[in-house]
Design a protein around this motif. Structure first.
Motif, PDB file in Angstrom:
ATOM      1  N   ALA A  70      25.295  31.890  54.500  1.00 37.84           N
ATOM      2  CA  ALA A  70      26.309  32.460  53.617  1.00 37.84           C
ATOM      3  C   ALA A  70      27.461  33.012  54.456  1.00 37.84           C
ATOM      4  CB  ALA A  70      25.705  33.574  52.776  1.00 37.84           C
ATOM      5  N   GLU A  71      28.676  32.699  54.028  1.00 38.17           N
ATOM      6  CA  GLU A  71      29.861  33.222  54.694  1.00 38.17           C
ATOM      7  C   GLU A  71      30.277  34.509  53.992  1.00 38.17           C
ATOM      8  OE1 GLU A  71      32.880  30.263  54.575  1.00 38.17           O
ATOM      9  OE2 GLU A  71      31.591  28.726  55.437  1.00 38.17           O
ATOM     10  N   PRO A  72      30.946  35.412  54.708  1.00 41.52           N
ATOM     11  CA  PRO A  72      31.425  36.629  54.045  1.00 41.52           C
ATOM     12  C   PRO A  72      32.426  36.264  52.950  1.00 41.52           C
ATOM     13  CG  PRO A  72      31.929  36.654  56.416  1.00 41.52           C
ATOM     14  CD  PRO A  72      31.274  35.356  56.111  1.00 41.52           C
ATOM     15  N   ASP A  73      32.386  36.971  51.849  1.00 41.63           N
ATOM     16  CA  ASP A  73      33.303  36.708  50.729  1.00 41.63           C
ATOM     17  C   ASP A  73      34.574  37.520  50.958  1.00 41.63           C
ATOM     18  OD1 ASP A  73      34.307  35.673  48.422  1.00 41.63           O
ATOM     19  OD2 ASP A  73      33.036  36.824  47.071  1.00 41.63           O
ATOM     20  N   ASP A  74      35.380  37.064  51.913  1.00 40.94           N
ATOM     21  CA  ASP A  74      36.585  37.768  52.329  1.00 40.94           C
ATOM     22  C   ASP A  74      37.690  37.607  51.287  1.00 40.94           C
ATOM     23  OD1 ASP A  74      38.554  39.058  53.719  1.00 40.94           O
ATOM     24  OD2 ASP A  74      38.763  37.532  55.279  1.00 40.94           O
ATOM     25  N   HIS A  75      38.233  38.700  50.823  1.00 38.04           N
ATOM     26  CA  HIS A  75      39.251  38.689  49.774  1.00 38.04           C
ATOM     27  C   HIS A  75      40.674  38.579  50.311  1.00 38.04           C
ATOM     28  CE1 HIS A  75      36.558  40.777  46.542  1.00 38.04           C
ATOM     29  NE2 HIS A  75      35.849  40.010  47.333  1.00 38.04           N
ATOM     30  N   ALA A  76      40.884  38.771  51.591  1.00 38.36           N
ATOM     31  CA  ALA A  76      42.230  38.927  52.147  1.00 38.36           C
ATOM     32  C   ALA A  76      43.139  37.728  51.882  1.00 38.36           C
ATOM     33  CB  ALA A  76      42.154  39.207  53.647  1.00 38.36           C
ATOM     34  N   ALA A  77      42.685  36.518  52.158  1.00 39.90           N
ATOM     35  CA  ALA A  77      43.551  35.340  51.999  1.00 39.90           C
ATOM     36  C   ALA A  77      43.917  35.117  50.534  1.00 39.90           C
ATOM     37  CB  ALA A  77      42.870  34.107  52.582  1.00 39.90           C
ATOM     38  N   VAL A  78      42.941  35.255  49.637  1.00 43.50           N
ATOM     39  CA  VAL A  78      43.216  35.069  48.206  1.00 43.50           C
ATOM     40  C   VAL A  78      44.152  36.166  47.710  1.00 43.50           C
ATOM     41  CG1 VAL A  78      42.186  35.064  45.894  1.00 43.50           C
ATOM     42  CG2 VAL A  78      41.106  33.781  47.744  1.00 43.50           C
ATOM     43  N   ASN A  79      43.912  37.402  48.128  1.00 39.00           N
ATOM     44  CA  ASN A  79      44.793  38.499  47.710  1.00 39.00           C
ATOM     45  C   ASN A  79      46.219  38.285  48.196  1.00 39.00           C
ATOM     46  OD1 ASN A  79      42.785  39.778  46.308  1.00 39.00           O
ATOM     47  ND2 ASN A  79      42.326  41.267  47.904  1.00 39.00           N
ATOM     48  N   ALA A  80      46.370  37.773  49.413  1.00 38.10           N
ATOM     49  CA  ALA A  80      47.713  37.487  49.923  1.00 38.10           C
ATOM     50  C   ALA A  80      48.378  36.399  49.094  1.00 38.10           C
ATOM     51  CB  ALA A  80      47.639  37.074  51.396  1.00 38.10           C
ATOM     52  N   ARG A  81      47.608  35.391  48.703  1.00 44.31           N
ATOM     53  CA  ARG A  81      48.160  34.313  47.868  1.00 44.31           C
ATOM     54  C   ARG A  81      48.558  34.855  46.490  1.00 44.31           C
ATOM     55  NH1 ARG A  81      50.519  29.537  47.224  1.00 44.31           N
ATOM     56  NH2 ARG A  81      49.582  28.177  45.684  1.00 44.31           N
ATOM     57  N   ILE A  82      47.724  35.715  45.901  1.00 42.25           N
ATOM     58  CA  ILE A  82      48.060  36.322  44.608  1.00 42.25           C
ATOM     59  C   ILE A  82      49.335  37.152  44.735  1.00 42.25           C
ATOM     60  CG2 ILE A  82      47.330  38.008  42.865  1.00 42.25           C
ATOM     61  CD1 ILE A  82      44.431  37.021  43.365  1.00 42.25           C
ATOM     62  N   ASP A  83      49.419  37.975  45.792  1.00 44.39           N
ATOM     63  CA  ASP A  83      50.623  38.782  46.020  1.00 44.39           C
ATOM     64  C   ASP A  83      51.863  37.897  46.084  1.00 44.39           C
ATOM     65  OD1 ASP A  83      49.279  41.233  46.124  1.00 44.39           O
ATOM     66  OD2 ASP A  83      49.057  41.191  48.303  1.00 44.39           O
ATOM     67  N   ASN A  84      51.751  36.777  46.756  1.00 43.97           N
ATOM     68  CA  ASN A  84      52.881  35.874  46.954  1.00 43.97           C
ATOM     69  C   ASN A  84      53.265  35.117  45.685  1.00 43.97           C
ATOM     70  OD1 ASN A  84      54.832  34.445  48.570  1.00 43.97           O
ATOM     71  ND2 ASN A  84      53.442  32.706  48.577  1.00 43.97           N
ATOM     72  N   LEU A  86      51.703  35.547  42.197  1.00 39.83           N
ATOM     73  CA  LEU A  86      51.588  36.193  40.885  1.00 39.83           C
ATOM     74  C   LEU A  86      52.065  37.635  40.858  1.00 39.83           C
ATOM     75  CD1 LEU A  86      48.040  34.821  39.991  1.00 39.83           C
ATOM     76  CD2 LEU A  86      50.238  33.957  39.169  1.00 39.83           C
ATOM     77  N   GLY A  87      52.151  38.269  42.000  1.00 41.50           N
ATOM     78  CA  GLY A  87      52.493  39.689  42.047  1.00 41.50           C
ATOM     79  C   GLY A  87      51.333  40.486  42.612  1.00 41.50           C
ATOM     80  N   ASP A  88      51.356  41.776  42.416  1.00 40.70           N
ATOM     81  CA  ASP A  88      50.328  42.679  42.954  1.00 40.70           C
ATOM     82  C   ASP A  88      48.924  42.156  42.675  1.00 40.70           C
ATOM     83  OD1 ASP A  88      48.914  44.849  43.965  1.00 40.70           O
ATOM     84  OD2 ASP A  88      49.323  46.108  42.213  1.00 40.70           O
ATOM     85  N   HIS A  89      48.148  41.978  43.748  1.00 44.07           N
ATOM     86  CA  HIS A  89      46.807  41.397  43.602  1.00 44.07           C
ATOM     87  C   HIS A  89      45.793  42.363  42.982  1.00 44.07           C
ATOM     88  CE1 HIS A  89      46.175  43.595  47.424  1.00 44.07           C
ATOM     89  NE2 HIS A  89      44.933  43.707  46.978  1.00 44.07           N
ATOM     90  N   ALA A  90      46.036  43.663  43.041  1.00 44.18           N
ATOM     91  CA  ALA A  90      45.028  44.644  42.626  1.00 44.18           C
ATOM     92  C   ALA A  90      44.515  44.421  41.201  1.00 44.18           C
ATOM     93  CB  ALA A  90      45.541  46.061  42.810  1.00 44.18           C
ATOM     94  N   PRO A  91      45.369  44.266  40.176  1.00 40.14           N
ATOM     95  CA  PRO A  91      44.822  44.052  38.839  1.00 40.14           C
ATOM     96  C   PRO A  91      44.103  42.717  38.691  1.00 40.14           C
ATOM     97  CG  PRO A  91      47.232  43.933  38.795  1.00 40.14           C
ATOM     98  CD  PRO A  91      46.838  44.387  40.163  1.00 40.14           C
ATOM     99  N   TYR A  92      44.534  41.713  39.446  1.00 37.04           N
ATOM    100  CA  TYR A  92      43.858  40.411  39.400  1.00 37.04           C
ATOM    101  C   TYR A  92      42.471  40.505  40.037  1.00 37.04           C
ATOM    102  CZ  TYR A  92      48.198  38.253  37.905  1.00 37.04           C
ATOM    103  OH  TYR A  92      49.317  37.907  37.178  1.00 37.04           O
TER     104      TYR A  92
END
Length: 199
Positions: A70-84, A86-92
């Motif tokens: 199992a690989e770590p479920d790292d949120h950083a790359a997806v959150n950066a894509r959402i920020d770029n 859709l906007g602020d990744h926090a509510p997503y």
């Protein structure tokens, strides 16, 4: 002796080169209704994103894994894509995690509370308009089938696909996006906008 060492080194290099190639290629997402259920193939990918022939960007990893650690479920790359995109990744991020947990728990009321209404349910036998949460709960088993629940529940955050039309689970079984509450969409309400069988 030198030949034996070279043979061992070559075998090790070959085994290392083969690592990480056991992942199945993602299927192209379903799109039964372009207005509410976009597919990855319909995405207007940014110029920096290379899109392979299958129509899925390189950063859209498959929802399921075949085998291996199992690989770590790292949120950083997806959150950066959402920020770029859709906007602020926090509510997503909150919506994605809450939706996945509610589906995993079979919490019909919690899932229904996350849906944008009126909602068009894409069932195996056609589309059904769902007016509110009570109607969604009444049709829950028809909408969130075992296959759809599995795709949502097994989705790793790090493998989510993101484009301007939202955040996609699995191969298009569910989409979450911001719903405009005001005229300029300054503070979108992040909701489930599509649940459908994959094709």
């Amino acid at each position: 002796m030198r030949f034996a060492l070279l043979a061992i080194a070559a075998a090790l290099l070959l085994s290392i080169a083969g690592c990480g190639q056991d992942r199945a290629a993602p299927a192209e997402p379903a799109s039964t209704s372009p207005a509410t259920a976009p597919s990855a193939a319909q995405a207007d990918a940014p110029a920096a994103t290379a899109v392979p022939a299958a129509g899925v960007p390189d950063d859209a990893a498959p929802a399921g894994r075949t085998e291996g650690p199992a690989e770590p479920d790292d949120h950083a790359a997806v959150n950066a894509r959402i920020d770029n995109v859709l906007g602020d990744h926090a509510p997503y991020e909150r919506a994605v995690l809450a939706f996945r947990a509610a589906v995993q728990a079979g919490d019909r009321a919690a899932v229904a509370a996350m849906v944008a209404y009126p909602f068009t349910a894409h069932l195996d036998r056609g589309e059904v308009r769902i007016a509110d949460a009570a109607a969604f709960v009444a049709r829950y088993d028809d909408i969130v089938t075992p296959a759809i629940a599995r795709a949502i529940g097994d989705q790793r955050y790090a493998d989510l696909f993101v484009n301007q039309r939202g955040v996609m689970f699995g191969n298009g079984e569910a989409w979450i996006n911001g719903v405009c509450a005001d005229g300029n969409c300054a503070n979108p309400d992040v909701r489930v906008v599509a649940i459908q069988p994959a094709q």
